[in-house]
Design a protein around this motif. Structure first.
Motif, mmCIF file in Angstrom:
data_model
loop_
_atom_site.group_PDB
_atom_site.id
_atom_site.type_symbol
_atom_site.label_atom_id
_atom_site.label_comp_id
_atom_site.label_asym_id
_atom_site.label_seq_id
_atom_site.Cartn_x
_atom_site.Cartn_y
_atom_site.Cartn_z
ATOM 1 N N GLU A 28 0.831 -1.199 0.000
ATOM 2 C CA GLU A 28 0.000 0.000 0.000
ATOM 3 C C GLU A 28 0.875 1.263 0.000
ATOM 4 O O GLU A 28 0.569 2.236 -0.706
ATOM 5 C CB GLU A 28 -0.924 -0.003 1.217
ATOM 6 N N ALA A 29 1.939 1.257 0.775
ATOM 7 C CA ALA A 29 2.847 2.403 0.793
ATOM 8 C C ALA A 29 3.482 2.615 -0.580
ATOM 9 O O ALA A 29 3.622 3.757 -1.042
ATOM 10 C CB ALA A 29 3.932 2.181 1.851
ATOM 11 N N ARG A 30 3.840 1.538 -1.234
ATOM 12 C CA ARG A 30 4.441 1.647 -2.571
ATOM 13 C C ARG A 30 3.426 2.191 -3.572
ATOM 14 O O ARG A 30 3.749 3.045 -4.404
ATOM 15 C CB ARG A 30 4.955 0.282 -3.015
ATOM 16 N N ARG A 31 2.165 1.702 -3.485
ATOM 17 C CA ARG A 31 1.119 2.216 -4.377
ATOM 18 C C ARG A 31 0.900 3.707 -4.169
ATOM 19 O O ARG A 31 0.674 4.457 -5.121
ATOM 20 C CB ARG A 31 -0.206 1.480 -4.125
ATOM 21 N N ARG A 32 0.973 4.146 -2.926
ATOM 22 C CA ARG A 32 0.666 5.540 -2.598
ATOM 23 C C ARG A 32 1.906 6.415 -2.544
ATOM 24 O O ARG A 32 1.823 7.602 -2.238
ATOM 25 C CB ARG A 32 -0.084 5.604 -1.270
ATOM 26 N N ARG A 33 3.072 5.803 -2.801
ATOM 27 C CA ARG A 33 4.342 6.538 -2.810
ATOM 28 C C ARG A 33 4.573 7.259 -1.479
ATOM 29 O O ARG A 33 4.930 8.435 -1.420
ATOM 30 C CB ARG A 33 4.379 7.532 -3.975
ATOM 31 N N LEU A 34 4.384 6.500 -0.406
ATOM 32 C CA LEU A 34 4.578 7.015 0.944
ATOM 33 C C LEU A 34 5.599 6.158 1.681
ATOM 34 O O LEU A 34 5.793 4.985 1.346
ATOM 35 C CB LEU A 34 3.257 6.985 1.723
ATOM 36 N N PRO A 35 6.253 6.712 2.708
ATOM 37 C CA PRO A 35 7.128 5.873 3.542
ATOM 38 C C PRO A 35 6.312 4.851 4.329
ATOM 39 O O PRO A 35 5.132 5.080 4.631
ATOM 40 C CB PRO A 35 7.794 6.884 4.493
ATOM 41 N N LEU A 36 6.951 3.746 4.657
ATOM 42 C CA LEU A 36 6.347 2.739 5.520
ATOM 43 C C LEU A 36 6.973 2.855 6.898
ATOM 44 O O LEU A 36 8.202 2.816 7.043
ATOM 45 C CB LEU A 36 6.589 1.336 4.956
ATOM 46 N N ARG A 37 6.142 2.959 7.901
ATOM 47 C CA ARG A 37 6.625 3.062 9.284
ATOM 48 C C ARG A 37 6.256 1.782 10.024
ATOM 49 O O ARG A 37 5.084 1.404 10.059
ATOM 50 C CB ARG A 37 6.002 4.268 9.971
ATOM 51 N N LEU A 38 7.239 1.124 10.602
ATOM 52 C CA LEU A 38 7.016 -0.065 11.408
ATOM 53 C C LEU A 38 7.071 0.335 12.880
ATOM 54 O O LEU A 38 8.028 0.985 13.315
ATOM 55 C CB LEU A 38 8.093 -1.118 11.135
ATOM 56 N N LEU A 39 6.071 -0.069 13.635
ATOM 57 C CA LEU A 39 6.029 0.280 15.051
ATOM 58 C C LEU A 39 5.875 -0.988 15.872
ATOM 59 O O LEU A 39 4.897 -1.727 15.724
ATOM 60 C CB LEU A 39 4.859 1.227 15.340
#
Length: 297
Positions: A28-39
């Motif tokens: 989803e982050a790749r589709r939306r061109r956003l960073p992925l945050r792991l918590l």
């Protein structure tokens, strides 16, 4: 949400379910061109294990958060990944993260891995209170599950996406909810299927049945017209998105669960300041695709 901190954030606990959710979040982050945050919000390191160092060939003890970051970076090398650990208990940590994220992603089924919580309780508690949309991903979700079946040996990664399904209550046709569904369909170049259900309270002492009298048939037609009118501005805003509508008698949980068997993402709403209704509970537990719960005012 602070626009400068837009991310897709996912809760990591070391369980198989959370890793499946993290892989969905990465896509989803790749589709939306956003960073992925792991918590990782457990009160300490969860399940350290020996993992080879890719650059030195030596072994190194890593936490569940480290392992997830490494696996996702291998699978999605172009994705910006931000990993963070916190001692804050899971629910408040994830609620705080949701306030800064475009979408928060959580695993649904299987062991949660968060100390002190039974299966699904973190996902339910956070989804019921989060300020941003929360997507709950079932354990075992695979990349090909969100795409059309392939034929003639074609690669699953090139198949079209399955439709996005929106469950819409016309008494609260919130822009945040409708916009979220249209946007997710557009990013996937997927069709959007909008489902509205309606019922008539049964007369006292009578078993509820599908009404067939003229008044209720006319009500159904009127509801269809309201739905079409509600969606018209969004059709203009997203002209490339194919939209289908369904007005059906019955309870939303049942019909949306049926729709989830043919969907890549199911979108439902929750009024801000209120918890999850019975339908949302059923969808989170039993839907056959990821479920996005979108708060609206």
């Amino acid at each position: 949400m602070n626009p400068g901190t837009r991310t897709i954030t996912v809760g990591i606990d070391g369980s198989r379910a959370s890793l499946d959710a993290a892989d969905w979040a990465a896509r989803e982050a790749r589709r939306r061109r956003l960073p992925l945050r792991l918590l990782h919000a457990a009160p300490g390191p969860a399940g350290p294990a020996r993992v080879p160092e890719a650059d030195t060939g030596t072994d190194h003890t890593r936490t569940a958060l480290d392992r997830a970051a490494i696996q996702l970076s291998y699978a999605h090398p172009a994705l910006e990944i931000i990993a963070r650990d916190t001692d804050t208990p899971a629910v408040p940590a994830l609620l705080a993260a949701a306030a800064e994220a475009e979408t928060l992603v959580l695993g649904s089924r299987g062991s949660t891995g968060f100390a002190g919580f039974v299966v699904g309780s973190v996902a339910l508690a956070v989804t019921a209170r989060a300020e941003s949309p929360v997507v709950v991903v079932r354990a075992g979700e695979l990349p090909e599950d969100e795409r059309m079946p392939t034929v003639d040996g074609a690669a699953a990664s090139t198949a079209p996406y399955l439709p996005v399904v929106l469950g819409l209550d016309l008494s609260h046709p919130a822009d945040d909810l409708i916009g979220y569904a249209f946007d997710r369909a557009a990013v996937r170049s997927a069709a959007l299927h909008v489902v509205h259900t309606w019922t008539v309270p049964p007369r006292r002492g009578h078993v509820p049945v599908v009404p067939m009298d003229g008044a209720t048939v006319e009500r159904g037609r009127g509801t269809w017209q309201v739905l079409t009118s509600t969606l018209q501005p969004w059709r203009h805003k997203f002209p490339r998105t194919t939209v289908s509508e369904q007005v059906i008698y019955g309870h939303p949980g049942h019909h949306l669960l049926m729709a989830s068997t043919r969907a890549g993402l199911l979108v439902t709403g929750r009024r801000a300041g209120e918890g999850l209704d019975r339908s949302a509970h059923a969808l989170i537990h039993h839907a056959m695709c990821p479920v996005a719960v979108v708060p609206y005012s």
